[in-house]
Enzyme design. Sequence first.
Site: not given
Length: 386
Positions: A147-150, A338
Amino acid sequence: MTGSISTSWLLSSPSNSNSASSSESYSFIATLKPVRYYPFQSLTPNRISSRSPLPSIQIRAGIRELRERIDSVKNTQKITEAMRLVAAARVRRAQDAVIKGRPFTETLVEILYSINQSAQLEDIDFPLSIVRPVKRVALVVVTGDKGLCGGFNNAVTKKATLRVQELKQRGIDCVVISVGKKGNAYFSRRDEFDVDKCIEGGGVFPTTKEAQVIADDVFSLFVSEEVDKVELVYTKFVSLVKSDPVIHTLLPLSMKGESCDVKGECVDAIEDEMFRLTSKDGKLAVERTKLEVEKPEISPLMQFEQDPVQILDAMMPLYLNSQILRALQESLASELASRMNAMSNATDNAVELKKNLTMAYNRARQAKITGELLEIVAGAEALRES
């Protein structure tokens, strides 16, 4: 005493109390200007002067809490900055992998289309190029493992969900092959999706071994006629600030340009395109070719001694592997771009929040020191006048 000492004198103007009947004995409290407390304090004035600048974020906390929050924001800023730098370093490698693989993939596709066209002119049927009435479609959905990719993972899963709904409205069954931990978690906990297989990424960068696992599953589904069409749903890498989820037809390899259902209606997605990556001035660019465009002609310089079916049998596994590997590489490049942008925004927000917290901390500390000094001076004045 000429006046009582309490906390209310800090917020109110001097009162005309009769307790100080003598005009000669001035109370120290009467000569003080009101102290302005800002919204982050427990004591709030009814009106604050418009000339007093307010922080952009109203923060209500004590000095200790503010100090702890500032330290927490500093640690978060270090983490997001480190993640941004790591993503920036990796996205360059992913972009180079896409660009370097472009000439091979593009040339292979042109050769296969030429051979397939020659085979169709000779009325030779090849299993992977047979266009059947579409009753069931396999969607290979490529997502990320982290995660942590918008909104990267959410965008591609939403694209796949809309495609499944569109096919079901036409009365066409759909089976999902999920690639990536985020997609696996999304599709496995929803009963409306028929999930054939969930595949997780094995390494930092996609490899032909990972692509071959997906290609083998796709090949067996199509050849056994369990599905009549295979589509790739992945995120197309356009630039470091832009990436779009797209749908790409993988099988059948046909020169007709479209697939139809049993009623003869086209079931291709409206935005279904054949994408060809190109490099211009050392930068990654995308050249789009619609499905309706004329396919490349058989080159007069291209001659084959073997039978077209034998060539297709030998090259189709390579075609499937290269197309799936390209989708994995583009998806990874989009994910890293991203994440780099998301971490950059998070770092900027952390800097702004730290600035506001520091301002609130300094004001609270200054107000506390000022209040203590005023209490000391007021107490000394009261003792002197008593």
